[in-house]
Design a protein around this motif. Sequence first.
Motif, PDB file in Angstrom:
ATOM      1  N   ASN A  74     -16.094   6.542  -1.390  1.00  0.00           N
ATOM      2  CA  ASN A  74     -15.624   7.757  -0.011  1.00  0.00           C
ATOM      3  C   ASN A  74     -14.565   7.445   1.101  1.00  0.00           C
ATOM      4  O   ASN A  74     -14.029   7.949   2.101  1.00  0.00           O
ATOM      5  N   THR A  75     -13.800   7.500   0.177  1.00  0.00           N
ATOM      6  CA  THR A  75     -12.256   6.563   1.104  1.00  0.00           C
ATOM      7  C   THR A  75     -11.434   7.653   0.104  1.00  0.00           C
ATOM      8  O   THR A  75     -11.797   7.606  -0.840  1.00  0.00           O
ATOM      9  N   GLY A  76     -10.714   8.318   0.591  1.00  0.00           N
ATOM     10  CA  GLY A  76      -9.903   9.190   0.714  1.00  0.00           C
ATOM     11  C   GLY A  76      -8.673   8.689   1.170  1.00  0.00           C
ATOM     12  O   GLY A  76      -8.644   7.351   0.509  1.00  0.00           O
ATOM     13  N   CYS A  77      -7.794   9.708   1.344  1.00  0.00           N
ATOM     14  CA  CYS A  77      -6.188   9.771   2.191  1.00  0.00           C
ATOM     15  C   CYS A  77      -5.741   8.838   2.617  1.00  0.00           C
ATOM     16  O   CYS A  77      -6.637   8.669   4.092  1.00  0.00           O
ATOM     17  N   THR A  78      -5.255   7.336   2.431  1.00  0.00           N
ATOM     18  CA  THR A  78      -4.948   6.288   4.079  1.00  0.00           C
ATOM     19  C   THR A  78      -2.901   7.448   3.581  1.00  0.00           C
ATOM     20  O   THR A  78      -2.176   7.587   3.170  1.00  0.00           O
ATOM     21  N   ILE A  79      -2.957   7.514   4.820  1.00  0.00           N
ATOM     22  CA  ILE A  79      -1.195   7.669   5.636  1.00  0.00           C
ATOM     23  C   ILE A  79      -0.827   6.126   6.307  1.00  0.00           C
ATOM     24  O   ILE A  79      -1.394   6.032   7.643  1.00  0.00           O
ATOM     25  N   LEU A  80       0.279   5.801   6.150  1.00  0.00           N
ATOM     26  CA  LEU A  80       1.135   4.676   6.581  1.00  0.00           C
ATOM     27  C   LEU A  80       1.735   5.851   7.557  1.00  0.00           C
ATOM     28  O   LEU A  80       3.163   6.168   7.437  1.00  0.00           O
ATOM     29  N   ILE A  81       2.147   5.180   8.855  1.00  0.00           N
ATOM     30  CA  ILE A  81       2.438   5.595  10.022  1.00  0.00           C
ATOM     31  C   ILE A  81       3.408   4.742  10.596  1.00  0.00           C
ATOM     32  O   ILE A  81       3.228   3.740  10.672  1.00  0.00           O
ATOM     33  N   GLY A  82       4.960   5.318  10.346  1.00  0.00           N
ATOM     34  CA  GLY A  82       6.018   4.433  10.494  1.00  0.00           C
ATOM     35  C   GLY A  82       5.938   3.190   9.449  1.00  0.00           C
ATOM     36  O   GLY A  82       5.806   3.231   8.673  1.00  0.00           O
ATOM     37  N   GLY A  83       6.360   2.668   9.432  1.00  0.00           N
ATOM     38  CA  GLY A  83       6.892   1.037   9.091  1.00  0.00           C
ATOM     39  C   GLY A  83       8.637   1.165   8.317  1.00  0.00           C
ATOM     40  O   GLY A  83       8.798   2.166   7.990  1.00  0.00           O
ATOM     41  N   THR A  84       8.693  -0.455   8.419  1.00  0.00           N
ATOM     42  CA  THR A  84       9.598  -0.782   8.056  1.00  0.00           C
ATOM     43  C   THR A  84       9.894  -0.754   5.701  1.00  0.00           C
ATOM     44  O   THR A  84       9.053  -0.321   6.123  1.00  0.00           O
ATOM     45  N   PRO A  85      11.646  -0.978   6.078  1.00  0.00           N
ATOM     46  CA  PRO A  85      11.203  -0.527   4.404  1.00  0.00           C
ATOM     47  C   PRO A  85      10.649  -1.589   3.365  1.00  0.00           C
ATOM     48  O   PRO A  85       9.606  -1.533   2.621  1.00  0.00           O
ATOM     49  N   VAL A  86      10.954  -2.862   4.046  1.00  0.00           N
ATOM     50  CA  VAL A  86       9.654  -4.001   3.416  1.00  0.00           C
ATOM     51  C   VAL A  86       8.157  -3.788   3.359  1.00  0.00           C
ATOM     52  O   VAL A  86       7.478  -3.843   2.302  1.00  0.00           O
ATOM     53  N   MET A  87       7.328  -3.255   4.338  1.00  0.00           N
ATOM     54  CA  MET A  87       6.429  -2.745   4.690  1.00  0.00           C
ATOM     55  C   MET A  87       6.151  -1.893   4.046  1.00  0.00           C
ATOM     56  O   MET A  87       4.893  -2.077   3.610  1.00  0.00           O
ATOM     57  N   GLN A  88       6.515  -0.889   3.521  1.00  0.00           N
ATOM     58  CA  GLN A  88       6.615   0.515   2.877  1.00  0.00           C
ATOM     59  C   GLN A  88       6.949   0.007   1.487  1.00  0.00           C
ATOM     60  O   GLN A  88       6.012   0.048   0.445  1.00  0.00           O
ATOM     61  N   PHE A  89       7.341  -1.059   0.705  1.00  0.00           N
ATOM     62  CA  PHE A  89       7.343  -1.347  -0.190  1.00  0.00           C
ATOM     63  C   PHE A  89       6.278  -2.342  -0.557  1.00  0.00           C
ATOM     64  O   PHE A  89       5.357  -2.712  -1.761  1.00  0.00           O
ATOM     65  N   THR A  90       6.010  -3.228   0.132  1.00  0.00           N
ATOM     66  CA  THR A  90       4.432  -3.879  -0.011  1.00  0.00           C
ATOM     67  C   THR A  90       3.017  -3.553  -0.430  1.00  0.00           C
ATOM     68  O   THR A  90       2.184  -3.405  -1.289  1.00  0.00           O
ATOM     69  N   ALA A  91       3.330  -2.165   0.146  1.00  0.00           N
ATOM     70  CA  ALA A  91       2.635  -0.590   0.570  1.00  0.00           C
ATOM     71  C   ALA A  91       1.918  -0.764  -0.419  1.00  0.00           C
ATOM     72  O   ALA A  91       1.599  -0.217  -1.401  1.00  0.00           O
ATOM     73  N   ASN A  92       3.779   0.377  -1.282  1.00  0.00           N
ATOM     74  CA  ASN A  92       3.727   0.767  -2.627  1.00  0.00           C
ATOM     75  C   ASN A  92       3.127  -0.043  -3.646  1.00  0.00           C
ATOM     76  O   ASN A  92       2.611  -0.094  -4.394  1.00  0.00           O
ATOM     77  N   VAL A  93       3.159  -1.403  -3.680  1.00  0.00           N
ATOM     78  CA  VAL A  93       2.931  -2.267  -4.188  1.00  0.00           C
ATOM     79  C   VAL A  93       0.916  -2.414  -4.596  1.00  0.00           C
ATOM     80  O   VAL A  93       0.187  -2.482  -5.278  1.00  0.00           O
ATOM     81  N   LEU A  94       0.566  -2.439  -3.161  1.00  0.00           N
ATOM     82  CA  LEU A  94      -0.609  -2.996  -3.321  1.00  0.00           C
ATOM     83  C   LEU A  94      -1.160  -1.687  -4.029  1.00  0.00           C
ATOM     84  O   LEU A  94      -2.095  -1.438  -3.836  1.00  0.00           O
ATOM     85  N   VAL A  95      -0.863  -0.194  -2.945  1.00  0.00           N
ATOM     86  CA  VAL A  95      -1.215   1.246  -3.529  1.00  0.00           C
ATOM     87  C   VAL A  95      -1.131   0.992  -4.931  1.00  0.00           C
ATOM     88  O   VAL A  95      -2.828   1.472  -5.625  1.00  0.00           O
ATOM     89  N   LYS A  96      -0.429   0.651  -5.921  1.00  0.00           N
ATOM     90  CA  LYS A  96      -0.485   0.259  -7.551  1.00  0.00           C
ATOM     91  C   LYS A  96      -1.822  -0.879  -7.592  1.00  0.00           C
ATOM     92  O   LYS A  96      -2.452  -0.399  -9.107  1.00  0.00           O
ATOM     93  N   LEU A  97      -1.768  -1.621  -7.314  1.00  0.00           N
ATOM     94  CA  LEU A  97      -3.062  -2.881  -7.369  1.00  0.00           C
ATOM     95  C   LEU A  97      -4.654  -1.878  -6.698  1.00  0.00           C
ATOM     96  O   LEU A  97      -5.429  -2.605  -8.378  1.00  0.00           O
ATOM     97  N   PHE A  98      -4.066  -1.189  -6.574  1.00  0.00           N
ATOM     98  CA  PHE A  98      -5.537  -0.760  -6.021  1.00  0.00           C
ATOM     99  C   PHE A  98      -5.815   1.026  -5.636  1.00  0.00           C
ATOM    100  O   PHE A  98      -7.250   1.157  -6.319  1.00  0.00           O
ATOM    101  N   GLY A  99      -5.366   1.632  -6.293  1.00  0.00           N
ATOM    102  CA  GLY A  99      -5.234   2.317  -6.801  1.00  0.00           C
ATOM    103  C   GLY A  99      -5.752   3.264  -5.460  1.00  0.00           C
ATOM    104  O   GLY A  99      -6.595   4.317  -5.778  1.00  0.00           O
ATOM    105  N   VAL A 100      -5.161   3.947  -4.796  1.00  0.00           N
ATOM    106  CA  VAL A 100      -5.308   4.276  -3.558  1.00  0.00           C
ATOM    107  C   VAL A 100      -4.041   5.224  -3.386  1.00  0.00           C
ATOM    108  O   VAL A 100      -3.113   5.401  -3.418  1.00  0.00           O
ATOM    109  N   ARG A 101      -5.053   6.223  -2.815  1.00  0.00           N
ATOM    110  CA  ARG A 101      -3.846   7.944  -2.819  1.00  0.00           C
ATOM    111  C   ARG A 101      -3.050   7.241  -1.282  1.00  0.00           C
ATOM    112  O   ARG A 101      -4.383   7.210  -0.757  1.00  0.00           O
TER     113      ARG A 101
END
Length: 129
Positions: A74-101
Amino acid sequence: MPYRVSWFLPERIVYVELQGNLTLEEIIEGNTVLRHFIKNSNATVHILINVQQLKLFTTNIQRIYNEYHQRHTNTGCTILIGGTPVMQFTANVLVKLFGVRLKYADTSDAALAILYRHDASLMDYMAKM
């Protein structure tokens, strides 16, 4: 405390605020709290993660993946507010691993606008409150 988890909109939107220096242990603890919120809701739960005040966090993607590879249905969309380029890169990698929107926003207002476009039922839910 470097994290705070609360309902932004009860049973529908969880607001997570991360700040300061966040260790892997604190990430695990915060995720346990977040999972409790999601698990105890009967509706789709969207997540807003505010990282505007986050200074340092673990980038050990393998350890994070080992802790979080389970996802609630029942997890919907996740939105990251703010963040440095390193944080966003790490989030992108995790998104691909977890299949999170995952989506990105510069402000909380922008994040809410994205959610309302993504899930029209949120406006109906708010009108009933």
